[in-house]
Design a protein around this motif. Structure first.
Motif, PDB file in Angstrom:
ATOM      1  N   PHE A  57       1.150  -1.537  -0.049  1.00 27.12           N
ATOM      2  CA  PHE A  57       0.568  -0.391   0.178  1.00 27.12           C
ATOM      3  C   PHE A  57       1.018   1.389   0.204  1.00 27.12           C
ATOM      4  O   PHE A  57       0.472   2.714  -0.649  1.00 27.12           O
ATOM      5  CB  PHE A  57      -1.200  -0.211   1.038  1.00 27.12           C
ATOM      6  CG  PHE A  57      -0.533  -0.144   2.183  1.00 27.12           C
ATOM      7  CD1 PHE A  57       0.508   1.342   3.339  1.00 27.12           C
ATOM      8  CD2 PHE A  57      -0.546  -1.653   3.338  1.00 27.12           C
ATOM      9  CE1 PHE A  57       0.820   0.666   4.712  1.00 27.12           C
ATOM     10  CE2 PHE A  57       0.151  -1.960   4.518  1.00 27.12           C
ATOM     11  CZ  PHE A  57       0.706  -0.204   4.925  1.00 27.12           C
ATOM     12  N   VAL A  58       2.233   0.973   0.062  1.00 28.99           N
ATOM     13  CA  VAL A  58       3.158   1.938   0.311  1.00 28.99           C
ATOM     14  C   VAL A  58       3.086   2.479  -1.141  1.00 28.99           C
ATOM     15  O   VAL A  58       3.780   1.901  -1.816  1.00 28.99           O
ATOM     16  CB  VAL A  58       4.841   2.289   1.090  1.00 28.99           C
ATOM     17  CG1 VAL A  58       5.458   3.027   0.041  1.00 28.99           C
ATOM     18  CG2 VAL A  58       4.474   2.251   2.401  1.00 28.99           C
ATOM     19  N   TYR A  73      18.187  12.836   9.280  1.00 20.19           N
ATOM     20  CA  TYR A  73      17.979  12.109   7.730  1.00 20.19           C
ATOM     21  C   TYR A  73      16.545  12.029   7.778  1.00 20.19           C
ATOM     22  O   TYR A  73      15.278  11.507   8.934  1.00 20.19           O
ATOM     23  CB  TYR A  73      18.868  11.911   7.114  1.00 20.19           C
ATOM     24  CG  TYR A  73      19.995  11.816   8.009  1.00 20.19           C
ATOM     25  CD1 TYR A  73      20.715  12.525   6.266  1.00 20.19           C
ATOM     26  CD2 TYR A  73      20.856  12.011   8.176  1.00 20.19           C
ATOM     27  CE1 TYR A  73      21.563  13.138   6.253  1.00 20.19           C
ATOM     28  CE2 TYR A  73      22.437  12.586   8.302  1.00 20.19           C
ATOM     29  CZ  TYR A  73      22.807  12.468   7.406  1.00 20.19           C
ATOM     30  OH  TYR A  73      24.132  12.660   7.209  1.00 20.19           O
ATOM     31  N   LYS A  74      15.957  12.430   6.314  1.00 20.58           N
ATOM     32  CA  LYS A  74      14.433  11.942   7.046  1.00 20.58           C
ATOM     33  C   LYS A  74      13.740  10.847   5.974  1.00 20.58           C
ATOM     34  O   LYS A  74      14.067  10.334   5.070  1.00 20.58           O
ATOM     35  CB  LYS A  74      13.236  13.482   6.297  1.00 20.58           C
ATOM     36  CG  LYS A  74      13.769  14.763   7.081  1.00 20.58           C
ATOM     37  CD  LYS A  74      12.958  14.318   8.393  1.00 20.58           C
ATOM     38  CE  LYS A  74      13.360  15.513   9.084  1.00 20.58           C
ATOM     39  NZ  LYS A  74      12.636  15.724  10.389  1.00 20.58           N
ATOM     40  N   VAL A  75      12.860   9.765   6.215  1.00 22.54           N
ATOM     41  CA  VAL A  75      12.754   9.039   5.253  1.00 22.54           C
ATOM     42  C   VAL A  75      11.040   9.527   5.240  1.00 22.54           C
ATOM     43  O   VAL A  75       9.964   9.800   5.869  1.00 22.54           O
ATOM     44  CB  VAL A  75      12.404   7.832   5.860  1.00 22.54           C
ATOM     45  CG1 VAL A  75      11.551   6.908   5.089  1.00 22.54           C
ATOM     46  CG2 VAL A  75      13.815   7.708   6.218  1.00 22.54           C
ATOM     47  N   PHE A  76      10.551   9.905   4.167  1.00 15.87           N
ATOM     48  CA  PHE A  76       9.380   9.502   3.580  1.00 15.87           C
ATOM     49  C   PHE A  76       8.529   9.325   2.604  1.00 15.87           C
ATOM     50  O   PHE A  76       9.538   8.353   1.830  1.00 15.87           O
ATOM     51  CB  PHE A  76       8.777  11.462   2.400  1.00 15.87           C
ATOM     52  CG  PHE A  76      10.136  12.511   3.119  1.00 15.87           C
ATOM     53  CD1 PHE A  76       9.303  12.804   3.625  1.00 15.87           C
ATOM     54  CD2 PHE A  76      10.558  13.035   2.564  1.00 15.87           C
ATOM     55  CE1 PHE A  76      10.413  14.879   4.707  1.00 15.87           C
ATOM     56  CE2 PHE A  76      12.000  13.998   2.883  1.00 15.87           C
ATOM     57  CZ  PHE A  76      10.916  14.935   3.491  1.00 15.87           C
ATOM     58  N   VAL A  77       7.529   8.558   3.312  1.00 15.45           N
ATOM     59  CA  VAL A  77       6.398   7.674   3.055  1.00 15.45           C
ATOM     60  C   VAL A  77       5.032   8.053   2.240  1.00 15.45           C
ATOM     61  O   VAL A  77       4.790   9.277   2.839  1.00 15.45           O
ATOM     62  CB  VAL A  77       6.175   6.599   3.902  1.00 15.45           C
ATOM     63  CG1 VAL A  77       4.992   5.531   3.388  1.00 15.45           C
ATOM     64  CG2 VAL A  77       7.853   6.472   4.327  1.00 15.45           C
ATOM     65  N   GLU A  78       4.338   7.602   1.600  1.00 14.08           N
ATOM     66  CA  GLU A  78       3.344   8.313   1.257  1.00 14.08           C
ATOM     67  C   GLU A  78       1.738   7.082   0.539  1.00 14.08           C
ATOM     68  O   GLU A  78       2.591   6.242   0.543  1.00 14.08           O
ATOM     69  CB  GLU A  78       3.576   8.999  -0.461  1.00 14.08           C
ATOM     70  CG  GLU A  78       4.643  10.072  -0.975  1.00 14.08           C
ATOM     71  CD  GLU A  78       4.596  11.269  -1.948  1.00 14.08           C
ATOM     72  OE1 GLU A  78       3.538  10.950  -2.883  1.00 14.08           O
ATOM     73  OE2 GLU A  78       5.600  11.729  -2.086  1.00 14.08           O
ATOM     74  N   LEU A  79       1.114   7.672   1.357  1.00 15.44           N
ATOM     75  CA  LEU A  79      -0.021   6.581   1.235  1.00 15.44           C
ATOM     76  C   LEU A  79      -1.335   7.133   0.524  1.00 15.44           C
ATOM     77  O   LEU A  79      -1.066   8.500   0.499  1.00 15.44           O
ATOM     78  CB  LEU A  79      -0.528   6.529   2.246  1.00 15.44           C
ATOM     79  CG  LEU A  79       0.364   6.036   3.524  1.00 15.44           C
ATOM     80  CD1 LEU A  79       0.003   5.758   4.909  1.00 15.44           C
ATOM     81  CD2 LEU A  79       1.929   4.619   3.016  1.00 15.44           C
ATOM     82  N   GLU A  80      -1.633   6.061  -0.268  1.00 14.02           N
ATOM     83  CA  GLU A  80      -3.803   7.388  -0.259  1.00 14.02           C
ATOM     84  C   GLU A  80      -4.246   7.482   0.475  1.00 14.02           C
ATOM     85  O   GLU A  80      -4.151   6.931   1.556  1.00 14.02           O
ATOM     86  CB  GLU A  80      -4.183   5.813  -1.562  1.00 14.02           C
ATOM     87  CG  GLU A  80      -5.269   6.613  -1.887  1.00 14.02           C
ATOM     88  CD  GLU A  80      -6.541   5.067  -2.230  1.00 14.02           C
ATOM     89  OE1 GLU A  80      -7.782   5.630  -2.688  1.00 14.02           O
ATOM     90  OE2 GLU A  80      -5.977   4.074  -2.448  1.00 14.02           O
ATOM     91  N   ARG A  81      -4.712   8.542   0.267  1.00 15.31           N
ATOM     92  CA  ARG A  81      -5.731   9.084   1.564  1.00 15.31           C
ATOM     93  C   ARG A  81      -6.928   8.360   1.100  1.00 15.31           C
ATOM     94  O   ARG A  81      -7.796   8.570   0.516  1.00 15.31           O
ATOM     95  CB  ARG A  81      -5.984  10.883   1.558  1.00 15.31           C
ATOM     96  CG  ARG A  81      -6.410  11.670   2.157  1.00 15.31           C
ATOM     97  CD  ARG A  81      -6.883  12.668   2.062  1.00 15.31           C
ATOM     98  NE  ARG A  81      -5.083  13.687   2.005  1.00 15.31           N
ATOM     99  CZ  ARG A  81      -4.413  13.875   3.186  1.00 15.31           C
ATOM    100  NH1 ARG A  81      -4.917  13.397   4.481  1.00 15.31           N
ATOM    101  NH2 ARG A  81      -3.499  14.467   2.614  1.00 15.31           N
ATOM    102  N   SER A  82      -7.507   7.974   2.143  1.00 15.90           N
ATOM    103  CA  SER A  82      -7.884   7.382   2.637  1.00 15.90           C
ATOM    104  C   SER A  82      -9.125   6.533   4.340  1.00 15.90           C
ATOM    105  O   SER A  82      -7.938   6.999   4.512  1.00 15.90           O
ATOM    106  CB  SER A  82      -8.635   5.372   1.665  1.00 15.90           C
ATOM    107  OG  SER A  82      -7.423   5.106   2.345  1.00 15.90           O
ATOM    108  N   GLU A  87      -5.346   2.891  10.198  1.00 13.03           N
ATOM    109  CA  GLU A  87      -4.694   1.244   9.976  1.00 13.03           C
ATOM    110  C   GLU A  87      -3.236   1.074   9.262  1.00 13.03           C
ATOM    111  O   GLU A  87      -2.261   0.186   9.448  1.00 13.03           O
ATOM    112  CB  GLU A  87      -5.706   0.213   9.247  1.00 13.03           C
ATOM    113  CG  GLU A  87      -5.699  -0.835   9.130  1.00 13.03           C
ATOM    114  CD  GLU A  87      -6.730  -2.142   8.720  1.00 13.03           C
ATOM    115  OE1 GLU A  87      -6.744  -3.423   8.605  1.00 13.03           O
ATOM    116  OE2 GLU A  87      -7.526  -1.111   8.244  1.00 13.03           O
ATOM    117  N   GLN A  88      -2.630   1.223   8.757  1.00 10.08           N
ATOM    118  CA  GLN A  88      -2.051   1.306   6.902  1.00 10.08           C
ATOM    119  C   GLN A  88      -0.474   1.680   8.277  1.00 10.08           C
ATOM    120  O   GLN A  88       0.342   1.024   7.715  1.00 10.08           O
ATOM    121  CB  GLN A  88      -2.214   2.064   5.997  1.00 10.08           C
ATOM    122  CG  GLN A  88      -2.940   1.174   4.919  1.00 10.08           C
ATOM    123  CD  GLN A  88      -3.222   1.891   3.574  1.00 10.08           C
ATOM    124  OE1 GLN A  88      -2.881   2.852   3.583  1.00 10.08           O
ATOM    125  NE2 GLN A  88      -3.980   1.265   2.969  1.00 10.08           N
TER     126      GLN A  88
END
Length: 241
Positions: A57-58, A73-82, A87-88
């Motif tokens: 789902f990522v 240092y940054k880690v960026f994660v993108e998920l569908e807005r739903s 839960e994800q």
């Protein structure tokens, strides 16, 4: 390299920043962004690859190549807005618990001074799950003094960063200064909660901070420094580097 249990122990911060950064993949109204801070460039890259490969789902994961203003240092994660976003995120946190050995994850929504315990209920309550809800949320947060960027909207500062409870302020051509955030809230209520006495001996520090930060009512009580803006007060303690 496949990461094993505790491979990232002491390398990943406990606070996840949600919707604090813009999406690379699409419109923010359609994408939830999760930012995670790490101590080293290598741990950021390892975590990026773990999250991108381990969760279908990522939508995307990326990490910064250079150290940020707050020293991480940054880690960026993108998920569908739903409706599944909360839960994800809990599922991602569960995987990170195994890698880091920590079970104290919290989250900060948007740019709020306060972070919250990372629970399904809190995530569902705070994360907009549709484009319309996101638009309303951004409008409220952008105009809220609880937004730590907004609180310093009349300052001379080039950047304002909040990592856990460490606030880093940076003025152009000057070294950054740091504070521990102790409290934040309506002015009178928050000032009444301070037990220390007014400190009249550190006037030179008040002058320095006024010149560095800008036109704020700055007062010192014991070791606590207060900054007032728009009927709210931020209570801090200076971190001497």
């Amino acid at each position: 390299m496949t990461l094993q249990q505790n491979d990232l122990k002491d390398l990943v911060d406990s606070i996840l920043e949600i919707d604090s950064y813009k999406s690379k993949m699409g419109d923010d109204k359609d994408i939830v962004t999760v930012a995670i801070s790490t101590i080293t460039k290598e741990s950021a890259k390892d975590l990026e690859e773990f999250l991108e490969r381990g969760y279908t789902f990522v939508l995307d994961a990326d990490s910064t190549n250079s150290e940020q203003n707050d020293g991480t240092y940054k880690v960026f994660v993108e998920l569908e807005r739903s409706k599944k976003a909360g839960e994800q995120i809990m599922e991602l946190a569960d995987g990170m618990k195994n890698l880091t050995g920590r079970d104290d994850f919290r989250f900060r929504y948007y740019k709020n001074f306060r972070s919250l315990d990372l629970t399904q209920e809190a995530l569902d309550e705070n994360i907009p799950t549709s484009a319309d809800d996101y638009g309303i949320s951004v409008s409220v947060n952008e105009n809220s003094i609880n937004n730590y960027k907004n609180f310093f909207n009349k300052s001379y500062l080039e950047s304002v960063e909040l990592r856990k409870t460490t606030l880093t302020l940076k003025k152009k051509w000057a070294d950054p200064i740091q504070f521990k955030v102790v409290d934040f809230g309506p002015t009178q209520e928050t000032l009444d909660s301070i037990k220390e006495s007014f400190n009249a001996n550190d006037f030179a520090e008040i002058i320095f901070l006024s010149k560095y930060i800008g036109d704020y009512n700055i007062t010192k009580y014991g070791n606590k420094l207060t900054f007032e803006n728009d009927k709210h007060v931020l209570v801090t303690e200076r971190i001497q580097n």
